[in-house]
Write a protein that holds these residues in place. Structure first.
Motif, PDB file in Angstrom:
ATOM      1  N   UNK A  10       0.852  -1.179   0.000  1.00  0.00           N
ATOM      2  CA  UNK A  10       0.000   0.000   0.000  1.00  0.00           C
ATOM      3  C   UNK A  10       0.895   1.238   0.000  1.00  0.00           C
ATOM      4  N   UNK A  11       0.698   2.084  -1.010  1.00  0.00           N
ATOM      5  CA  UNK A  11       1.461   3.324  -1.142  1.00  0.00           C
ATOM      6  C   UNK A  11       0.515   4.495  -0.920  1.00  0.00           C
ATOM      7  N   UNK A  12       0.888   5.414  -0.026  1.00  0.00           N
ATOM      8  CA  UNK A  12       0.045   6.553   0.314  1.00  0.00           C
ATOM      9  C   UNK A  12       0.771   7.854   0.021  1.00  0.00           C
ATOM     10  N   UNK A  13       0.099   8.734  -0.704  1.00  0.00           N
ATOM     11  CA  UNK A  13       0.568  10.111  -0.872  1.00  0.00           C
ATOM     12  C   UNK A  13       0.131  10.887   0.360  1.00  0.00           C
ATOM     13  N   UNK A  14       1.099  11.275   1.185  1.00  0.00           N
ATOM     14  CA  UNK A  14       0.768  11.959   2.441  1.00  0.00           C
ATOM     15  C   UNK A  14       0.777  13.480   2.297  1.00  0.00           C
ATOM     16  N   UNK A  15       0.796  13.957   1.066  1.00  0.00           N
ATOM     17  CA  UNK A  15       0.820  15.394   0.839  1.00  0.00           C
ATOM     18  C   UNK A  15      -0.489  15.883   0.244  1.00  0.00           C
ATOM     19  N   UNK A  16      -0.607  17.215   0.131  1.00  0.00           N
ATOM     20  CA  UNK A  16      -1.765  17.829  -0.507  1.00  0.00           C
ATOM     21  C   UNK A  16      -1.449  18.217  -1.951  1.00  0.00           C
ATOM     22  N   UNK A  17      -0.411  17.594  -2.517  1.00  0.00           N
ATOM     23  CA  UNK A  17      -0.031  17.832  -3.916  1.00  0.00           C
ATOM     24  C   UNK A  17      -0.079  16.515  -4.680  1.00  0.00           C
ATOM     25  N   UNK A  18      -0.423  16.568  -5.951  1.00  0.00           N
ATOM     26  CA  UNK A  18      -0.348  15.387  -6.808  1.00  0.00           C
ATOM     27  C   UNK A  18       1.116  15.039  -7.051  1.00  0.00           C
ATOM     28  N   UNK A  51       0.771   8.277 -11.345  1.00  0.00           N
ATOM     29  CA  UNK A  51       0.351   9.512 -10.701  1.00  0.00           C
ATOM     30  C   UNK A  51      -0.458   9.187  -9.450  1.00  0.00           C
ATOM     31  N   UNK A  52      -0.095   9.823  -8.366  1.00  0.00           N
ATOM     32  CA  UNK A  52      -0.842   9.724  -7.112  1.00  0.00           C
ATOM     33  C   UNK A  52      -1.417  11.089  -6.798  1.00  0.00           C
ATOM     34  N   UNK A  53      -2.724  11.186  -6.755  1.00  0.00           N
ATOM     35  CA  UNK A  53      -3.343  12.454  -6.399  1.00  0.00           C
ATOM     36  C   UNK A  53      -3.152  12.723  -4.907  1.00  0.00           C
ATOM     37  N   UNK A  54      -3.387  13.940  -4.505  1.00  0.00           N
ATOM     38  CA  UNK A  54      -3.220  14.324  -3.100  1.00  0.00           C
ATOM     39  C   UNK A  54      -3.986  13.370  -2.188  1.00  0.00           C
ATOM     40  N   UNK A  55      -3.255  12.812  -1.213  1.00  0.00           N
ATOM     41  CA  UNK A  55      -3.795  11.903  -0.202  1.00  0.00           C
ATOM     42  C   UNK A  55      -4.286  10.567  -0.776  1.00  0.00           C
ATOM     43  N   UNK A  56      -3.989  10.297  -2.012  1.00  0.00           N
ATOM     44  CA  UNK A  56      -4.443   9.045  -2.637  1.00  0.00           C
ATOM     45  C   UNK A  56      -3.645   7.852  -2.112  1.00  0.00           C
ATOM     46  N   UNK A  57      -4.306   6.693  -2.063  1.00  0.00           N
ATOM     47  CA  UNK A  57      -3.671   5.432  -1.715  1.00  0.00           C
ATOM     48  C   UNK A  57      -3.726   4.500  -2.921  1.00  0.00           C
ATOM     49  N   UNK A  58      -2.659   3.717  -3.093  1.00  0.00           N
ATOM     50  CA  UNK A  58      -2.622   2.739  -4.183  1.00  0.00           C
ATOM     51  C   UNK A  58      -2.105   1.413  -3.649  1.00  0.00           C
ATOM     52  N   UNK A  59      -2.857   0.355  -3.889  1.00  0.00           N
ATOM     53  CA  UNK A  59      -2.456  -0.975  -3.442  1.00  0.00           C
ATOM     54  C   UNK A  59      -1.989  -1.806  -4.634  1.00  0.00           C
ATOM     55  N   UNK A  60      -1.123  -2.776  -4.361  1.00  0.00           N
ATOM     56  CA  UNK A  60      -0.632  -3.666  -5.408  1.00  0.00           C
ATOM     57  C   UNK A  60      -0.114  -4.944  -4.760  1.00  0.00           C
ATOM     58  N   UNK A  61       0.413  -5.853  -5.581  1.00  0.00           N
ATOM     59  CA  UNK A  61       0.882  -7.126  -5.055  1.00  0.00           C
ATOM     60  C   UNK A  61       1.941  -7.733  -5.973  1.00  0.00           C
TER      61      UNK A  61
END
Length: 354
Positions: free
Chosen positions: A162-170, A326-336
């Motif tokens: 799980x990857x999380x963008x912890x910022x308010x920027x893309x 691309x990860x939008x602000x505060x977006x989470x992305x899961x993978x395996x």
């Protein structure tokens, strides 16, 4: 081979080890033993097939150095990944080629492979063990978390992330799994299989290479720089032709996979992954060809690396073309990702899992 092997049919996990003062976690079942370097990058530095006691991952002739203890005279270089590279399996974020990303100076292959990770053993019984690891790089506002799982009777390592963008920027990122193989596993050569359809040779490699520069081929057939047809899936024995090579495989289905089988013991190591995240497979080979830094004519490495995009010397152009994740602000992305060892027997592939 596997029939005569006797082992305790249970799983175990321990964090009572250290390597050069870096915490290490070992996970194992009756078939495989996996060493995770929690104190540096969460590297998988050992993936051992227990019936033979054989580590299938690359291990160069150098120590696994603690970056917090030993460092180069000039720490301002962009090549610290290579300074500390010993082989194994690294997680790479958020870039490959060195770059300045909105004022953040990022060296080769990013930051997370050279810093300590936090970890916790979250499941520990005879049927299943699970390890969670997580970290935040210093110069990029992301949190990366992953869980590694082994199950009884199953020679497969399961990894969820799980990857999380912890910022308010893309954010724009490159994400990769730098998985490399070497000696003694591939001393006699081997064979690569995959469900990729295409292979493209990286243009910027040196002249002592295997594939014609910049051309795209239908896997596994390719053409050498001299115009001779070659089978890209065939890995020659380590005492054969020296060369350096990088190519990109693409055209996978929903779930991508490759396997690499050695010619001597017929051990097959199969990696499957989420093709939505890791869209291409880097096929890197260094066969004693590079006489200068960083390999000095000593490295024999065959790497098959799931990545989110191809390498480029100009990352910003790749971002502008929309090639990076691309990860939008505060977006989470899961993978395996998963890795399986299997042994062929009497013309059939023997495995303990489906």
């Amino acid at each position: 081979m596997a029939k005569s092997f006797q082992a305790d049919k249970s799983c175990s996990i321990t964090d009572s080890w250290k390597l050069n003062e870096m915490p290490v976690v070992y996970m194992e079942n009756e078939w495989i033993k996996v060493g995770i370097l929690a104190g540096r990058g969460s590297d998988i530095f050992e993936f051992i097939y227990k019936p033979l006691g054989l580590n299938l991952l690359l291990r160069l002739d150098k120590d696994i150095i603690n970056p917090q203890q030993i460092f180069t005279q000039n720490r301002g270089t962009n090549t610290q990944f290579e300074d500390y590279y010993y082989g194994g399996w690294q997680e790479i974020l958020p870039n490959s080629a060195p770059m300045n990303y909105r004022g953040a100076s990022l060296g080769q292959h990013g930051e997370i492979s050279l810093i300590p990770w936090e970890y916790a053993i979250i499941k520990q019984d005879k049927n299943e063990v699970c390890l969670k690891l997580w970290t935040r790089p210093l110069r990029f506002p992301i949190l990366i978390e992953k869980e590694l799982t082994l199950k009884i009777g199953d020679p497969t390592l399961y990894i969820t992330e799980l990857l999380t963008n912890e910022s308010d920027a893309d954010l724009d990122i490159m994400w990769g799994h730098h998985i490399a193989f070497g000696l003694p596993f591939l001393a006699k050569g081997g064979t690569v299989k995959t469900n990729a359809k295409w292979m493209e040779a990286e243009p910027s490699m040196p002249t002592q290479r295997q594939f014609s520069s910049g051309e795209k081929f239908e896997w596994p057939e390719a053409v050498s720089p001299s115009g001779i047809k070659v089978q890209a899936n065939e890995i020659e024995a380590s005492d054969q032709n020296p060369y350096s090579e990088l190519a990109y495989l693409s055209g996978f289905g929903d779930d991508a996979w490759y396997s690499i089988r050695d010619a001597e013991n017929q051990i097959e190591y199969k990696v499957t992954w989420d093709a939505d995240t890791f869209k291409c497979l880097w096929f890197w080979q260094e066969r004693y060809a590079t006489q200068g830094a960083p390999w000095w004519g000593k490295a024999y490495a065959i790497a098959l690396e799931p990545w989110s995009s191809k390498w480029t010397a100009d990352p910003q152009h790749a971002i502008d073309r929309g090639e990076w994740l691309k990860l939008k602000a505060r977006e989470k992305k899961s993978t395996w990702v998963s890795a399986l060892i299997s042994i062929p027997e009497q013309g059939e592939e023997k495995t303990s899992s489906s």
